[in-house]
Write an enzyme that holds these catalytic residues in place. Structure first.
Site, PDB file in Angstrom:
ATOM      1  N   SER A  57       0.805  -1.221   0.000  1.00  0.00           N
ATOM      2  CA  SER A  57       0.000   0.000   0.000  1.00  0.00           C
ATOM      3  C   SER A  57       0.836   1.268   0.000  1.00  0.00           C
ATOM      4  O   SER A  57       0.323   2.340  -0.343  1.00  0.00           O
ATOM      5  CB  SER A  57      -0.931   0.015   1.212  1.00  0.00           C
ATOM      6  OG  SER A  57      -0.189  -0.078   2.420  1.00  0.00           O
TER       7      SER A  57
ATOM      8  N   ASP B  47      -4.073   7.751   8.078  1.00  0.00           N
ATOM      9  CA  ASP B  47      -5.206   6.929   8.508  1.00  0.00           C
ATOM     10  C   ASP B  47      -4.845   5.894   9.562  1.00  0.00           C
ATOM     11  O   ASP B  47      -5.576   4.939   9.780  1.00  0.00           O
ATOM     12  CB  ASP B  47      -5.835   6.228   7.297  1.00  0.00           C
ATOM     13  CG  ASP B  47      -4.846   5.326   6.566  1.00  0.00           C
ATOM     14  OD1 ASP B  47      -3.696   5.200   7.036  1.00  0.00           O
ATOM     15  OD2 ASP B  47      -5.222   4.748   5.525  1.00  0.00           O
TER      16      ASP B  47
ATOM     17  N   HIS C 206      -0.909   4.680   6.998  1.00  0.00           N
ATOM     18  CA  HIS C 206      -0.215   5.305   5.874  1.00  0.00           C
ATOM     19  C   HIS C 206       0.068   6.776   6.151  1.00  0.00           C
ATOM     20  O   HIS C 206      -0.543   7.373   7.034  1.00  0.00           O
ATOM     21  CB  HIS C 206      -1.051   5.147   4.603  1.00  0.00           C
ATOM     22  CG  HIS C 206      -1.522   3.744   4.379  1.00  0.00           C
ATOM     23  ND1 HIS C 206      -2.782   3.313   4.754  1.00  0.00           N
ATOM     24  CD2 HIS C 206      -0.891   2.668   3.851  1.00  0.00           C
ATOM     25  CE1 HIS C 206      -2.912   2.028   4.450  1.00  0.00           C
ATOM     26  NE2 HIS C 206      -1.771   1.610   3.914  1.00  0.00           N
TER      27      HIS C 206
END
Length: 382
Positions: free
Chosen positions: A39, A344, A347
């Site tokens: 991610s 969040d 990240h």
């Protein structure tokens, strides 16, 4: 907005040198880039695969709407591509919007690991599978090129595969995921197996003609709000920055062994350029000196629920509304993401990603270090 103002002063150069001497450095002419990762560099792969929706306020800072990136805006990968004056990479699985893959493609997917996925893995797209996707992509490109000029403006030319830059940012999930069920010693003991799998993937790419490798190490996992919330309730388990010490110890050992692997492969891969980038040191320094760089919160999520000090609750993901103790609550975004390092709970914000990239581009955090040749200035646009 103090962070944005401070970041506008940053600039750097992106240069790669070979493992032997500066004279062996490449010509820095990258016609394409091929990225593999999780991610931290996913530009829409997981969302395109249909695993989950991505609600606002993801993407709100730069794209104006969710873009498939797990941030409020651009990622380190985006800033690096911009610094090389190359377009953002489209996700391999994203078939909408007539994606153009001429300058490369992104195989990264959120939740991915280096080791093969198991039945309980967040994503099936391990680095080995991503590399298989690359080979399938390359084979199809070769077939399309043989059919004439119809698709040439949308796909790489044949020599782009040997001249292109192969980028990697993966390994975080291999370590972090194990801490839910294993001890620190067990996690550390697994690192050689993880890196053996990574070595196999790099060799497969090299055997197929890849010569220019760009490899990020993993960041300070113990400083993510998610891990502090789950594993940091005992103050004796925290380090000097109030991060979970065992996660950071494992990350540092992983990085030492990854660095050693890069050094070994540099000697084995004739004609290759392998650059190792110390993302850990950059991120840890940012968290430890956040106010110096214009940030106001180092380990509090911008988009979350629960308020300070972490503003993170795993039951309520960013942008979603969930029932907590019988009440509907929503994890909302903060008013100014440039004040936050974390987006969040897992990240980084666009502002933090830009800071990390600006430090990468100084050349101080790479092995081999950069030389002052063929500079590419980073062009922030907040």
């Amino acid at each position: 907005m103090r962070a944005a103002a401070a970041l506008l002063l940053a600039a750097g150069v992106l240069c790669l040198v070979g493992g032997r001497a500066a004279s062996a450095s490449p010509d820095f002419d990258y016609p394409a880039a091929f990225n593999f990762g999780d991610s931290n560099s996913d530009t829409g792969g997981r969302i395109a695969a249909g695993f989950e929706p991505m609600p606002p306020p993801y993407g709100s800072t730069f794209f104006g709407a969710p873009s498939g990136r797990f941030s409020d805006g651009r990622l380190i990968l985006d800033f690096l591509m911009d610094a090389m004056d190359m377009p953002f990479l489209n996700a391999y699985l994203d078939s909408l919007g007539a994606p153009n893959f001429r300058a490369g493609v992104n195989f990264a997917q959120a939740g991915c690991s280096i080791t093969p996925a198991s039945a309980t893995s967040v994503s099936p797209f391990s680095v080995g599978l991503q590399i298989k996707q690359f080979f399938a992509f390359k084979e199809k490109v070769i077939r399309l090129l043989s059919q004439g000029d119809r698709y040439r403006r949308y796909i790489p030319q044949l020599d782009y595969f040997s001249k292109g830059l192969y980028m990697f940012d993966i390994g975080q999930n291999d370590l972090a995921g194990q801490f839910y069920s294993r001890t620190e010693d067990q996690v550390i003991a697994s690192i050689p197996t993880i890196l053996s799998e990574f070595e196999t993937g790099l060799k497969a790419l090299y055997d197929q003609g890849a010569r220019k490798f760009w490899i990020h190490n993993t960041g300070p996992l113990g400083c993510l709000p998610q891990n502090i919330d789950l594993f940091g309730k005992d103050p004796t388990q925290l380090d000097e920055l109030h991060c979970v010490a065992k996660h950071n110890r494992a990350a540092k050992i992983f990085n030492l062994q990854l660095h050693a692997l890069c050094t070994k492969l540099r000697a084995q891969f004739s004609g290759a350029n392998i650059t190792y980038v110390d993302i850990y040191s950059i991120k840890y320094a940012l968290i430890g000196n956040y106010s110096r760089y214009g940030f106001e919160s180092p380990t509090e999520a911008c988009c979350g629920y629960g308020g300070p000090p972490l503003n993170y609750d795993g039951r309520v993901p960013c942008g979603q509304t969930k029932s907590v103790n019988g009440n509907l609550v929503t994890a909302k975004g903060c008013s100014d993401s440039t004040e936050y390092v974390n987006w969040d709970g897992i990240h980084y914000t666009e502002a933090a990603n830009f800071h990390v990239t600006s430090q990468i581009l100084t050349g101080k955090y790479s092995d081999p270090p950069f030389v002052d040749k063929m500079p590419f200035l980073i062009k922030p646009r907040f």
